[in-house]
Motif scaffolding. Structure first.
Motif, mmCIF file in Angstrom:
data_model
loop_
_atom_site.group_PDB
_atom_site.id
_atom_site.type_symbol
_atom_site.label_atom_id
_atom_site.label_comp_id
_atom_site.label_asym_id
_atom_site.label_seq_id
_atom_site.Cartn_x
_atom_site.Cartn_y
_atom_site.Cartn_z
ATOM 1 N N UNK A 1 -7.066 -1.230 -9.406
ATOM 2 C CA UNK A 1 -7.530 0.154 -9.493
ATOM 3 C C UNK A 1 -9.048 0.175 -9.585
ATOM 4 N N UNK A 2 -9.689 0.848 -8.642
ATOM 5 C CA UNK A 2 -11.143 0.993 -8.629
ATOM 6 C C UNK A 2 -11.476 2.474 -8.743
ATOM 7 N N UNK A 3 -11.689 2.942 -9.983
ATOM 8 C CA UNK A 3 -11.938 4.359 -10.173
ATOM 9 C C UNK A 3 -10.714 5.169 -9.814
ATOM 10 N N UNK A 4 -10.890 6.081 -8.868
ATOM 11 C CA UNK A 4 -9.780 6.934 -8.451
ATOM 12 C C UNK A 4 -8.995 6.354 -7.286
ATOM 13 N N UNK A 5 -9.408 5.191 -6.783
ATOM 14 C CA UNK A 5 -8.734 4.622 -5.623
ATOM 15 C C UNK A 5 -8.120 3.266 -5.964
ATOM 16 N N UNK A 6 -7.126 2.871 -5.180
ATOM 17 C CA UNK A 6 -6.479 1.584 -5.332
ATOM 18 C C UNK A 6 -7.016 0.641 -4.259
ATOM 19 N N UNK A 7 -7.657 -0.458 -4.685
ATOM 20 C CA UNK A 7 -8.151 -1.453 -3.746
ATOM 21 C C UNK A 7 -7.057 -2.487 -3.518
ATOM 22 N N UNK A 8 -6.736 -2.720 -2.263
ATOM 23 C CA UNK A 8 -5.653 -3.631 -1.902
ATOM 24 C C UNK A 8 -6.249 -4.890 -1.280
ATOM 25 N N UNK B 1 1.754 6.844 1.766
ATOM 26 C CA UNK B 1 2.871 6.706 0.834
ATOM 27 C C UNK B 1 3.116 5.232 0.488
ATOM 28 N N UNK B 2 2.013 4.465 0.310
ATOM 29 C CA UNK B 2 2.136 3.098 -0.174
ATOM 30 C C UNK B 2 2.405 2.058 0.886
ATOM 31 N N UNK B 3 2.368 2.390 2.172
ATOM 32 C CA UNK B 3 2.640 1.418 3.234
ATOM 33 C C UNK B 3 1.508 1.495 4.268
ATOM 34 N N UNK B 4 1.040 0.321 4.723
ATOM 35 C CA UNK B 4 0.028 0.266 5.782
ATOM 36 C C UNK B 4 0.478 -0.696 6.860
ATOM 37 N N UNK B 5 0.197 -0.343 8.094
ATOM 38 C CA UNK B 5 0.415 -1.235 9.226
ATOM 39 C C UNK B 5 -0.933 -1.899 9.515
ATOM 40 N N UNK B 6 -1.071 -3.192 9.169
ATOM 41 C CA UNK B 6 -2.347 -3.896 9.253
ATOM 42 C C UNK B 6 -2.339 -4.786 10.491
ATOM 43 N N UNK B 7 -3.187 -4.454 11.472
ATOM 44 C CA UNK B 7 -3.276 -5.228 12.711
ATOM 45 C C UNK B 7 -4.136 -6.467 12.468
ATOM 46 N N UNK C 1 -2.919 -18.125 20.650
ATOM 47 C CA UNK C 1 -3.395 -16.919 19.965
ATOM 48 C C UNK C 1 -2.278 -15.893 19.976
ATOM 49 N N UNK C 2 -2.231 -15.082 18.910
ATOM 50 C CA UNK C 2 -1.250 -14.003 18.884
ATOM 51 C C UNK C 2 -1.783 -12.838 18.046
ATOM 52 N N UNK C 3 -1.769 -11.628 18.593
ATOM 53 C CA UNK C 3 -2.006 -10.449 17.758
ATOM 54 C C UNK C 3 -0.684 -10.040 17.112
ATOM 55 N N UNK C 4 -0.756 -9.537 15.912
ATOM 56 C CA UNK C 4 0.462 -9.117 15.221
ATOM 57 C C UNK C 4 0.104 -8.063 14.188
ATOM 58 N N UNK C 5 1.116 -7.435 13.632
ATOM 59 C CA UNK C 5 0.904 -6.373 12.650
ATOM 60 C C UNK C 5 1.738 -6.662 11.412
ATOM 61 N N UNK C 6 1.082 -6.631 10.258
ATOM 62 C CA UNK C 6 1.789 -6.769 8.986
ATOM 63 C C UNK C 6 2.141 -5.391 8.448
ATOM 64 N N UNK C 7 3.353 -5.251 7.965
ATOM 65 C CA UNK C 7 3.746 -4.036 7.261
ATOM 66 C C UNK C 7 3.585 -4.317 5.770
ATOM 67 N N UNK C 8 2.504 -3.789 5.194
ATOM 68 C CA UNK C 8 2.137 -4.086 3.805
ATOM 69 C C UNK C 8 2.563 -2.927 2.921
ATOM 70 N N UNK C 9 3.317 -3.255 1.892
ATOM 71 C CA UNK C 9 3.828 -2.224 0.983
ATOM 72 C C UNK C 9 3.296 -2.469 -0.420
ATOM 73 N N UNK C 10 2.831 -1.404 -1.059
ATOM 74 C CA UNK C 10 2.331 -1.514 -2.425
ATOM 75 C C UNK C 10 3.487 -1.492 -3.410
ATOM 76 N N UNK C 11 3.381 -2.360 -4.413
ATOM 77 C CA UNK C 11 4.409 -2.354 -5.453
ATOM 78 C C UNK C 11 4.337 -1.095 -6.289
#
Length: 202
Positions: free
Chosen positions: A34-41, A130-136, A156-166
């Motif tokens: 938690x960084x102030x009012x925002x959540x740093x991931x 809503x707690x989920x990011x698609x990270x390229x 080489x491969x591009x891909x996307x992570x589906x990152x979910x906050x606990x």
């Protein structure tokens, strides 16, 4: 298509992915501060490749090598952050990037595996919804060259992570408007009083 988390065989990392024909093993963990009012991931990464050349991993907002910011390392290159400004070696430019920390590289003597680890703050370009990011991201390696050289076909491969906050907040409830009152039947009109009959003349 986003790649979801598969259980990791290393306790420090929550997830594991096998990329580029399973030659490239990626482990990662999600940390929230938690960084102030925002959540740093922050994502903590561990890359393992059995090769003699360099290995790299980075964020790719465009989903391609061009425009990416990546960590590259080898037995001859200290781990460093590079901006991939083009496809020629002269356009692979080292940069000072404070959001990338704890860069380390080692060779596992037992398995002759090259290991790269680092932490990176998820860029603002990947907004959490809503707690989920698609990270390229983009992963690459060179089979034999420890110096910077084109990775070659198929490495080489591009891909996307589906990152979910606990600690993702519950979805905002959708409030339905209150029911309308049924229409009211107007009351019947009051009867008009009748005039009294005229008095007879005397």
């Amino acid at each position: 298509m986003a790649l979801a988390c598969s259980p990791s065989g290393i306790p420090e990392y929550q997830c594991q992915l096998a990329l580029i024909g399973e030659q490239y093993q990626l482990y990662y963990a999600v940390q929230e501060v938690q960084q102030g009012d925002t959540m740093e991931v922050t994502l903590s990464f561990r890359v393992e490749v059995q090769n003699e050349g360099w290995i790299g991993l980075g964020f790719s907002p465009l989903g391609i090598m061009f425009g990416s910011t990546a960590v590259i390392a080898s037995s001859s290159l200290e781990p460093q952050v590079f901006s991939l400004d083009g496809y020629s070696l002269s356009q692979v430019v080292p940069v000072e990037e404070p959001d990338f920390t704890n860069l380390e590289y080692l060779v596992d003597a037992d398995t002759q595996t090259n290991v790269l680890t680092f932490d990176a703050v998820v860029p603002d370009a990947f907004n959490f919804n809503q707690g989920i990011a698609e990270v390229s991201m983009v992963a690459a390696f060179h089979p034999t060259s420890p110096q910077l050289a084109p990775h070659g076909f198929g490495n080489r491969i591009p891909f996307t992570l589906s990152v979910e906050l606990a600690s993702s907040p519950p979805p905002t409830p959708v409030l339905s408007p209150p029911p309308l009152d049924p229409p009211q039947t107007p009351p019947p009109p009051l009867p008009t009083p009748s005039s009294p009959p005229p008095s007879p003349l005397p």
